[in-house]
Structure formats: C-alpha cells, structure tokens
Design a protein around this motif. Structure first.
Motif, mmCIF file in Angstrom:
data_model
loop_
_atom_site.group_PDB
_atom_site.id
_atom_site.type_symbol
_atom_site.label_atom_id
_atom_site.label_comp_id
_atom_site.label_asym_id
_atom_site.label_seq_id
_atom_site.Cartn_x
_atom_site.Cartn_y
_atom_site.Cartn_z
ATOM 1 N N ASP A 1 4.265 12.078 26.770
ATOM 2 C CA ASP A 1 5.193 11.911 27.775
ATOM 3 C C ASP A 1 6.539 11.169 27.143
ATOM 4 O O ASP A 1 7.422 10.785 28.146
ATOM 5 N N VAL A 2 6.615 10.729 25.926
ATOM 6 C CA VAL A 2 7.935 10.024 25.402
ATOM 7 C C VAL A 2 8.355 10.701 24.217
ATOM 8 O O VAL A 2 7.488 10.919 23.321
ATOM 9 N N CYS A 3 9.534 11.062 24.058
ATOM 10 C CA CYS A 3 10.070 11.494 22.721
ATOM 11 C C CYS A 3 11.160 10.564 22.424
ATOM 12 O O CYS A 3 12.298 10.385 22.857
ATOM 13 N N SER B 1 11.407 6.605 14.274
ATOM 14 C CA SER B 1 10.065 6.738 13.544
ATOM 15 C C SER B 1 9.355 5.370 13.628
ATOM 16 O O SER B 1 8.357 5.597 14.349
ATOM 17 N N GLY B 2 10.084 4.199 13.602
ATOM 18 C CA GLY B 2 9.473 3.136 14.013
ATOM 19 C C GLY B 2 9.005 3.024 15.550
ATOM 20 O O GLY B 2 7.801 2.419 15.953
ATOM 21 N N TYR C 1 5.121 2.556 19.677
ATOM 22 C CA TYR C 1 4.875 2.982 21.021
ATOM 23 C C TYR C 1 3.208 3.600 21.066
ATOM 24 O O TYR C 1 2.461 3.340 21.902
ATOM 25 N N ALA C 2 3.173 4.510 20.068
ATOM 26 C CA ALA C 2 1.857 5.241 19.647
ATOM 27 C C ALA C 2 0.626 4.142 19.672
ATOM 28 O O ALA C 2 -0.368 4.174 20.298
ATOM 29 N N ARG C 3 0.799 3.148 18.982
ATOM 30 C CA ARG C 3 -0.087 2.331 18.738
ATOM 31 C C ARG C 3 -0.241 1.416 19.969
ATOM 32 O O ARG C 3 -1.402 1.055 20.254
ATOM 33 N N MET C 4 0.684 0.714 20.663
ATOM 34 C CA MET C 4 0.487 0.140 21.766
ATOM 35 C C MET C 4 0.076 0.562 23.069
ATOM 36 O O MET C 4 -0.908 0.089 23.715
ATOM 37 N N PRO D 1 -0.115 9.699 22.712
ATOM 38 C CA PRO D 1 0.469 10.611 21.559
ATOM 39 C C PRO D 1 2.031 10.328 21.803
ATOM 40 O O PRO D 1 2.517 10.417 23.172
ATOM 41 N N THR D 2 2.893 10.438 20.962
ATOM 42 C CA THR D 2 4.303 10.561 21.190
ATOM 43 C C THR D 2 5.049 11.544 20.187
ATOM 44 O O THR D 2 4.264 12.093 19.324
ATOM 45 N N CYS D 3 6.314 11.861 20.411
ATOM 46 C CA CYS D 3 6.970 12.578 19.324
ATOM 47 C C CYS D 3 8.343 12.146 18.847
ATOM 48 O O CYS D 3 9.014 11.169 19.554
#
Length: 86
Positions: free
Chosen positions: A32-34, A69-70, A75-78, A82-84
C-alpha cells in the motif's frame, strides 16, 4: 482479492502494459506504499501507480535512491507490511 479503493484499472480487465501488470500484482499482494525517486525511464510505472487511484498505493517521493531504500526498509520493519521501491 478485491481492490481496496477506487480504481480506474478494472481488476478483471487485462493490463494494458507491463507496468499496469506489475502495479496490479503489487496491490493484490498487499503493498500500500511505494517509496520512489522516479526518473524519465519509469514514467510508465508512475502512470500505472496513478491510475490505481489515491487509496490504492500511496507514493512517497524522495530525493535520492538511498533515502528510498532506507525508508522502505524502515516502513516494512515497523509496519510489518510489504512495501516497494521505484
């Protein structure tokens, strides 16, 4: 899986190009986030993200690839989602 928001891309219509197919697969996979730093060669992907509508995949622009990338990793960890990146 049903779309999560208003979309101009019909979930049953075949994708018009590879960019739409990729963005649709990301959306169906729960992204839901790129996080993005698009250049001129990624305009097809930007257009596909835009055509899904504002409630489908939110795009967060960054000024450098390392920030993208950071931010996506954090975001994915917190969020444990999934994100892209683009």
């Amino acid at each position: 899986m049903a779309p999560r928001g208003p979309s101009s891309i019909s979930p049953r219509a075949p994708p018009k190009n590879g960019a739409e197919a990729l963005v649709r697969a990301l959306h169906e996979g729960g992204v839901d986030v790129c996080f993005a730093n698009p250049g001129t060669t990624e305009m097809w992907l930007v257009g596909a993200l835009d055509s899904l509508g504002p409630d489908a995949i939110r795009t967060v622009l960054a000024l450098h690839e390392t920030v993208v990338s950071g931010a996506a990793d954090g975001y994915a960890r917190m969020a444990r989602k999934p994100t892209c990146t683009l």
